[in-house]
Design an enzyme around this catalytic site. Structure first.
Site: not given
Ligand code: NDP
Ligand code: 8X3
Length: 254
Positions: A9, A62, A89, A155, A159, A188
């Site tokens: 993950i 990263d 993710n 963004y 996606k 979310v």
């Molecule tokens: P969070 O910010 O809570 O989590 C994002 C995760 O991505 C963290 O664990 C972060 O880890 C990791 N990450 C970001 N950049 C890097 C990097 N350069 N290298 C390694 N890891 C990285 O956001 P969400 O859980 O909401 O997001 C998870 C996914 O869901 C994303 O792809 C997002 O686009 C998608 N999503 C989110 C939505 C929302 O409304 N929240 C809606 C739709 C999709 P760390 O910082 O430790 O590197």
């Molecule tokens: C995250 C949902 O609506 O902020 O992917 O783009 S939105």
């Protein structure tokens, strides 16, 4: 119980990735967890191993950096390479600048993480899945992969790219018996908006004003459903929204 199965993950240090890591561990999966924040990875490893008695391997890197990603993946011990499920993710939205405003660094970070990072990592895991002729890749996309909204062009582009890559993977990996699924959530409540608005909590809270957004667990449960179908069944796509959100443009706020 999915004893002895392995899931990798990405972005497990927060939000959807963290919730999914726990849900899969609860099912008996041993998990490989990635992210940049080592303290959080170590804490999560300890929590999962204690709570669910499954094994956890952490990789801190990263995902934007191809060398770091390849090095980290190649450091995985042989017995952990038998990966059954890959959850792509890790990702972010960074800023809400319009296309005529200057935000090149933010655009680069989104494309390098959400698109190139996903590809760098998948390339390594796919090699192992092809060898064993079995696997399941779940790409976390978004409603932003379907709609495009003001201030979200890059963004949304990232996606949309994830959706195209998902479809392409599904076609190319068909002959290797590898399932490919996209899970596309609407809003979310995670650290997502805090990251998008550079730590500005007021702006982040405004995103969820007057609605009950999805929780990370809601999405993790959809992922668990997808990966626990019988071998002959693949869920191509799941679009999961808060009840108060129809699409990226229509939200009913109380
Ligand atoms: P969070 O910010 O809570 O989590 C994002 C995760 O991505 C963290 O664990 C972060 O880890 C990791 N990450 C970001 N950049 C890097 C990097 N350069 N290298 C390694 N890891 C990285 O956001 P969400 O859980 O909401 O997001 C998870 C996914 O869901 C994303 O792809 C997002 O686009 C998608 N999503 C989110 C939505 C929302 O409304 N929240 C809606 C739709 C999709 P760390 O910082 O430790 O590197
Ligand atoms: C995250 C949902 O609506 O902020 O992917 O783009 S939105």
């Amino acid at each position: 119980m999915e004893t002895n199965k392995i899931a990798l993950i990405t972005g497990a240090t927060s939000g959807i990735g963290e919730a999914t890591s726990k849900e899969l561990a609860q099912l008996g999966y041993n998990t490989i967890l990635t992210g940049r924040r080592s303290t959080r990875l170590n804490k999560l490893k300890q929590e999962i191993e204690t709570t669910y008695q499954t094994e956890v391997l952490t990789l801190c890197f990263d995902i934007q950096d191809q060398q770091q990603t390849t090095y980290a993946l190649n450091s995985i011990p042989t017995h952990w390479r038998n990966i059954d499920v890959l959850i792509n993710n890790a990702g972010l939205a960074y800023g809400a600048e319009k296309i005529d405003e200057d935000a090149w660094d933010k655009w680069a970070q989104m494309l390098d993480t959400n698109v190139k990072g996903l590809l760098f990592l998948s390339k390594e895991v796919i090699k192992w899945m092809v060898q064993k002729k079995q696997g399941h890749i779940v790409n976390i996309s978004s409603i932003a992969g379907i709609n495009v909204y003001e201030g979200g062009s890059i963004y949304c582009a990232s996606k949309h790219a994830v959706n195209a890559i998902t479809k392409g993977m599904r076609i190319d990996l068909l002959k290797h018996n590898i399932k490919v699924t996209s899970v596309s959530p609407g809003m979310v409540e995670t650290e997502f908006s805090l990251v998008r608005y550079d730590g500005n909590r007021d702006k982040a809270n405004q995103v969820y004003r007057g609605i009950t957004p999805l929780s990370a667990i809601d999405v993790a449960e959809a992922i668990v459903f997808v990966v626990s179908r019988p071998a002959h069944v693949n869920i191509n796509d799941i679009l999961i929204m808060p009840t108060q959100q129809a699409d990226a443009y229509n939200t009913y706020r109380k």
